[in-house]
Design an enzyme around this catalytic site. Structure first.
Site, short mmCIF file in Angstrom:
data_model
loop_
_atom_site.label_atom_id
_atom_site.label_comp_id
_atom_site.label_asym_id
_atom_site.label_seq_id
_atom_site.Cartn_x
_atom_site.Cartn_y
_atom_site.Cartn_z
CB ALA A 1 44.10 -32.42 108.97
CE1 TYR A 2 49.06 -33.90 102.07
CE2 TYR A 2 48.97 -31.51 101.28
CZ TYR A 2 49.42 -32.91 101.22
OH TYR A 2 50.54 -33.09 100.19
CB SER A 3 49.77 -28.09 106.81
OG SER A 3 49.43 -27.67 105.70
#
Length: 254
Positions: free
Chosen positions: A156-158
Site C-alpha cells: 500500500a505504501y509503495s
C-alpha cells in the site's frame, strides 16, 4: 550559503519536523521565504523561529493535507502573506504500512488522501502562481519502497508513492512549457519516521541500512534539504520530470 534562491517563496508541507523541516531550513539558507504546513502549529512555529534566526522569513500554517479546503487556504495565505509562490514541496504523508490482509481500508485511504490526492490538489492550486513566477519548481517526495525485492508489508505504501511519481512525470510534461519544472526525490533520511521504523523493526532496519553503499542514513537538512534547494536553483534549470534517489546509493531505479 550563496543565497541562490533570494526573492523566491516556497511552500513546504510537513515542515514541522523531519525531512520537511530539513528542506525548509535549506531553502531558507539559500534566501527563500518559506511557508511551512503541518497539523501541529507549535512544531511549525519552532521551524519558523529557526528560519528567522538564520535570517530568512518564515510562515507557519496549520493544515490537514487530507482536507481540500485546508489546502486551498494555505496556498492563498502563502501568496497573500509572502507575496507569491515559486516553489512547492509536497512532503507530508501518512504511511500505510502493513500486509494486504492486515492493513485497514481506513489506513490505506489515509495514505492515498495525504499522499497522491493531496499532491494532486496542491499542484493544481499552486499552478497559476508557479506559472506567474515564470521559474516555478515542484518537488514531490516518493520512496524507494517500490524497489524492494520483498514487497510484503509495503504494498500500500509503495502504491501511493508510485502514484506520486506518475503525477510528477505528468506535471513535468504538461507544465514545463509554462516555466514550471517538476521533479521527485526518493530520500533516505534520519527522520522521526525512520526512527519509528527502526524502533518497531530493529533487525529489518539494521539490515536495510547495511545495504547503503555509504553506510549511513542521510541528514534531513545537510543531505536531503540541500539537494532539494540546489534542484530549485538555476544550476539545475534543465532537470525536469526526474525521480532521483537521495539515499547514498541504496536504491537502483534502473
Amino acid at each position: 550559503m550563496t543565497q541562490r534562491l533570494k526573492g523566491k517563496i516556497a511552500l513546504v508541507t510537513g515542515g514541522g519536523q523531519g525531512v520537511g523541516q530539513g528542506i525548509a531550513y535549506a531553502l531558507a539558507a539559500e534566501g527563500a521565504a518559506v511557508a511551512v504546513t503541518g497539523r501541529t502549529l507549535a512544531k511549525l512555529e519552532g521551524t519558523v523561529a529557526e528560519i528567522g534566526r538564520r535570517g530568512s522569513r518564515g510562515l507557519a500554517l496549520a493544515c490537514d493535507v487530507k482536507d481540500a479546503g485546508s489546502l486551498e487556504q494555505v496556498v492563498a495565505e502563502t501568496v497573500a502573506q509572502l507575496g507569491g509562490l515559486d516553489i512547492l514541496v509536497n512532503c507530508a504523508q501518512e504511511v500505510p504500512l502493513g500486509t494486504l490482509n492486515g492493513l485497514s481500508e481506513a489506513a490505506f485511504a489515509a495514505g492515498w488522501e495525504s499522499g497522491p490526492l493531496a499532491t494532486f490538489r496542491l499542484m493544481r492550486l499552486a499552478y497559476p502562481h508557479l506559472k506567474k513566477s515564470g521559474d516555478g519548481n515542484i518537488i514531490n517526495l516518493a520512496s524507494s519502497a517500490a524497489y524492494r525485492w520483498d514487497a510484503a508489508g509495503y504494498g500500500a505504501y509503495s502504491a501511493v508513492k508510485e502514484a506520486i511519481r506518475q503525477l510528477t512525470r505528468a506535471a513535468a510534461c504538461e507544465w514545463a512549457k509554462e516555466g514550471i519544472r517538476t521533479n521527485c526525490i526518493l530520500p533516505l533520511a534520519d527522520s522521526p519516521a525512520m526512527a519509528g521504523w527502526s524502533a518497531a523493526r530493529p533487525e529489518e532496519a539494521a539490515a536495510f541500512v547495511a545495504t547503503v553503499p555509504q553506510q549511513r542514513v542521510g541528514a534531513c537538512e545537510a543531505d536531503i534539504g540541500r539537494f532539494v534547494a540546489n534542484l530549485c536553483t538555476a544550476d539545475c534549470r534543465y532537470i525536469n520530470g526526474q525521480s532521483i534517489a537521495v539515499d547514498g546509493g541504496q536504491a537502483y531505479l534502473g
